[in-house]
Enzyme design. Structure first.
Site: not given
Length: 145
Positions: A78-80
């Site tokens: 989950q890069f966010t």
């Protein structure tokens, strides 16, 4: 390395591609759904430390951990989690590590969990995913290592 950890009573992740939509990871019953974000300075040692923390974190029923009851984990990149929306109305992703850095570290978390004896399901790195879960509690914790 940052993780959002949710105590769940079942969770799944589906991916849509040219062949349609299909479930790529699913856990049933009590367990953890873990969203993992990686930043530029993260290391394999931090990945292993996060895995040990997830395996022993006492947030399941009766203050038990996944290691106590052999509960499964669903781990999703989950890069966010490293998005920054403090200025303006559009988040920036500068703190998120690029795929070639992040993917091996998310894989290292999964490998370390499995080495500890965990049953681990995963999403697909870089894919557009649909995550479904039943948050039990609700109970959500943010971990940083």
């Amino acid at each position: 390395m940052r993780a959002v950890v949710q105590r769940v009573d079942g969770a799944s992740v589906a991916v849509t591609d040219e062949s349609g939509t299909r479930t790529v990871g699913e856990i049933t019953g009590e367990g953890l759904c873990v969203l993992v974000g990686v930043t530029h300075e993260d290391t394999p040692e931090q990945a292993e430390r996060l895995a040990r923390k997830l395996w022993s974190l006492r947030i399941l029923a009766d203050e038990r951990s996944c290691s106590d009851v052999n509960a499964p984990l669903l781990v999703i990149s989950q890069f966010t989690l490293y998005g920054d929306a403090r200025k303006g109305r559009r988040p920036t992703w500068n703190a998120a590590a690029p795929g070639p850095v992040a993917e091996p570290l998310v894989d290292a978390v999964v490998a370390a969990l499995r080495a500890l004896g965990a049953r681990v399901e995963t999403g697909r790195f870089g894919a557009s995913m649909r995550v479904s879960l039943t948050n039990q509690g609700p109970f959500t914790v943010l971990l940083e290592v």
